[in-house]
Design a protein around this motif. Structure first.
Motif, PDB file in Angstrom:
ATOM      1  N   CYS A  82     -57.924  35.697 104.710  1.00 49.29           N
ATOM      2  CA  CYS A  82     -59.110  36.295 103.943  1.00 49.29           C
ATOM      3  C   CYS A  82     -60.170  35.167 103.752  1.00 49.29           C
ATOM      4  N   CYS A 112     -68.611  48.362 101.704  1.00 50.99           N
ATOM      5  CA  CYS A 112     -68.764  47.155 100.948  1.00 50.99           C
ATOM      6  C   CYS A 112     -69.563  47.486  99.836  1.00 50.99           C
ATOM      7  N   CYS A 160     -53.953  39.182 100.889  1.00 49.11           N
ATOM      8  CA  CYS A 160     -54.817  38.146 101.796  1.00 49.11           C
ATOM      9  C   CYS A 160     -54.325  38.165 103.323  1.00 49.11           C
ATOM     10  N   LYS A 186     -62.912  41.076 100.786  1.00 46.31           N
ATOM     11  CA  LYS A 186     -63.193  42.069 101.946  1.00 46.31           C
ATOM     12  C   LYS A 186     -64.116  43.207 101.785  1.00 46.31           C
ATOM     13  N   HIS A 187     -64.178  43.745 100.629  1.00 45.88           N
ATOM     14  CA  HIS A 187     -65.031  44.750 100.121  1.00 45.88           C
ATOM     15  C   HIS A 187     -66.153  44.158  99.092  1.00 45.88           C
ATOM     16  N   GLU A 230     -55.793  40.308 105.909  1.00 46.57           N
ATOM     17  CA  GLU A 230     -56.805  41.061 106.926  1.00 46.57           C
ATOM     18  C   GLU A 230     -56.828  40.217 108.287  1.00 46.57           C
ATOM     19  N   ASP A 289     -62.858  47.981 112.781  1.00 44.12           N
ATOM     20  CA  ASP A 289     -62.757  47.271 111.832  1.00 44.12           C
ATOM     21  C   ASP A 289     -64.096  47.170 111.182  1.00 44.12           C
ATOM     22  N   ASN A 342     -67.111  44.464 108.716  1.00 46.20           N
ATOM     23  CA  ASN A 342     -67.212  43.189 107.935  1.00 46.20           C
ATOM     24  C   ASN A 342     -68.106  43.335 107.100  1.00 46.20           C
TER      25      ASN A 342
END
Ligand code: NAG
Ligand code: NAG
Ligand code: NAG
Length: 479
Positions: free
Chosen positions: A477, A123, A320, A147-148, A322, A135, A137
């Protein structure tokens, strides 16, 4: 996986409960007296089998009177790992009697280690990482998204620049000054607007004033810039305000910070000219945004700008796609619901719950199965917030040896869980029927073209084999 075969039944034993069919010539209700030992549950059988003993972990035999033995009993693998007996084989230089096959997100000889998917600090920009099963989040601070948390959502949305047309701005009331000649209308509420009459002011009698912007499509808002104005040499401004938003113009939600029981009150302006910026953290996704003055100085007078970005910051679906977290458990059990759930032999412990519908879930009951074989059955995912959904992966399962799957299905989506839209075929404009599975295990992926944007998604089984049975993942996403 160890498999036991008794008569015509074939059962996998790795989660512990063990089932046996007993053949007997005695008649009557066999379960009146529990003939199962060691805490086994007796169930009256059907057909040839008079009764079935459901044995607890570690016991086996027709009446649970025998102790399970072998290197996999009790299961030495942690975290739902599957134990496999190695017969006269060797791994490397080490002789081993068994091997543990770990679930995604776990490793170690006994699957004892939960792999920290946050270890690589995925992140960016101050995002908080949450480790999931295989995974992660990121919780992104405004105005970062993605996502990041790698994207900045900070476009000025067009109050000052004019991208937002007059017809998109409305208000509860308007103040008319100087014998009704000056109209302080909502269309004037643009940041840095100049002139003698250069802002929106609500009517003096209006006890519940508001001003609303209709963006004409769903957008992400990460902030708001407010400014007062001066009228006849007097500073007028909004000192404090609340914000409400709506996806459809029917239902409005007051903005609150996560976990807060009360509506958020934003601190506004202190004079006629300086600007005040407030961030929405978390951001708001909506089509309609409404500013509700709480405390005004002299009058509720406003010039403003909205900050945010389009939802489709990805120009194509490749960026997009994920997994949205059914498999990784980002989506909690309560977010998965269904029209009904099947129970094998009517046994509570063998309920095929909607929250079992997670891709690659293992275990004896490891998928959602509907109680009836009927097209009215559905499986629902509540994503809690609207997300862009670009695809779906489906998978069948085995119910004690019976291969079950959904071979064709429709998809519906909704903003509020009440009004549903069925995904249509682009060409024919009829309900699209997606091809599903053809066995109990292979992943079948379907892409939504175009993607849709929704909080709730429903799978509507259309054709199935044996019973309606699903494990799944949604792709998409936040944007
Ligand atoms: C368990 O019960 C079965 C049938 O009643 C019997 O044949 C078997 O010997 C018993 N096993 C043990 C270990 O007592
Ligand atoms: C409004 O703001 C300007 C710029 O800060 C200041 O010069 C002016 O005196 C203010 N007018 C009133 C009425 O407060
Ligand atoms: C789609 O978007 C991704 C991410 O932005 C990019 O890497 C890729 O080249 C794009 N593909 C196409 C076909 O435009």
């Amino acid at each position: 996986m160890k498999t036991y075969i008794y008569n015509s039944f074939c059962f996998s034993a790795f989660t512990g409960i063990f089932v046996l069919a007993a053949f007997s010539t005695v008649s009557g209700n066999y379960c009146e007296v529990n003939i199962c030992h060691n805490g086994g549950t007796c169930v009256t059988g059907s057909g040839q089998s008079a009764f079935i003993c459901v044995c607890p972990d570690g016991f086996t035999g027709e009446t649970c009177n025998e102790t399970e033995t072998g290197p996999c009993n009790p299961n030495p693998c942690k975290n739902d790992g599957m134990c496999e007996v190695m017969v006269n084989s060797r791994r490397g230089d080490v002789f081993s009697e068994y091997v543990c096959k770990c679930q995604q997100g776990f490793d170690g000889v006994h699957c004892q280690n939960n792999v920290n998917d946050c270890a690589g600090q995925p992140c960016k920009n101050g995002g908080t990482c949450r480790d999931l099963d295989g995974d992660f989040n990121c919780k992104c601070p405004s105005p970062y998204v993605g996502k990041h948390c790698q994207l900045r959502c900070i476009s000025l949305l067009g109050m000052e620049g004019g991208g937002i047309a007059e017809s998109q701005i409305s208000a509860s009331s308007v103040y008319y000054g100087i014998l009704g000649l000056q109209r302080w209308g909502p269309e004037l509420a643009r940041l840095n607007n100049k002139g003698l009459v250069n802002a929106w002011t609500s009517a003096s009698h209006d006890r519940n004033p508001w001003i609303e912007i209709n963006m004409q499509r769903k957008m992400r808002f990460t902030g708001i810039i407010t400014q007062g104005a001066s009228r006849m040499g007097t500073a007028e401004f909004i000192k404090a305000f609340k914000v409400a938003s709506s996806l459809d113009g029917r239902t409005y939600t007051m903005y609150r910070q996560e976990g807060q029981p009360k509506d958020m009150v934003f601190v506004g302006n202190v004079d006629n000219d300086s600007t005040k910026t407030n961030l929405f953290d978390p951001p708001i996704v909506a089509q309609f945004i409404r500013i509700i003055p709480v405390v005004c100085r002299k009058a509720c007078t406003l010039r403003m700008e909205l900050v945010g970005c389009e939802l489709n910051v990805y120009l194509n679906t490749t960026g997009c796609s994920e997994p949205l977290g059914i498999k990784s458990r980002l989506i909690g059990d309560r977010q998965l619901t269904a029209s009904s759930s099947f129970r094998t032999w009517g046994i509570e412990a063998f309920t095929w719950h909607p929250h079992y519908a997670r891709l690659d879930k293992q275990g004896k009951t490891n998928a959602w199965t509907a109680a009836t074989n009927d097209r009215s059955e559905w499986l629902q995912v509540d994503l809690e917030r609207p997300k862009r959904i670009t695809g779906i992966i489906t998978q069948g399962a085995k119910d004690f040896g019976n291969v079950q799957f959904v071979s064709a299905f429709k998809v519906a989506h909704s903003d509020d869980g009440q009004y549903w839209t069925i995904v249509k075929d682009e060409k024919t404009k009829t309900d699209k029927i997606f091809p599903g599975n053809s066995d109990n295990n292979v992943h079948k992926k379907n892409v939504f073209e175009p993607p849709f944007y929704a909080r709730f998604v429903r799978i509507l089984p259309w054709v199935w084999h044996e019973r309606i049975t699903l494990r799944m993942e949604l792709l998409g996403c936040d944007e």
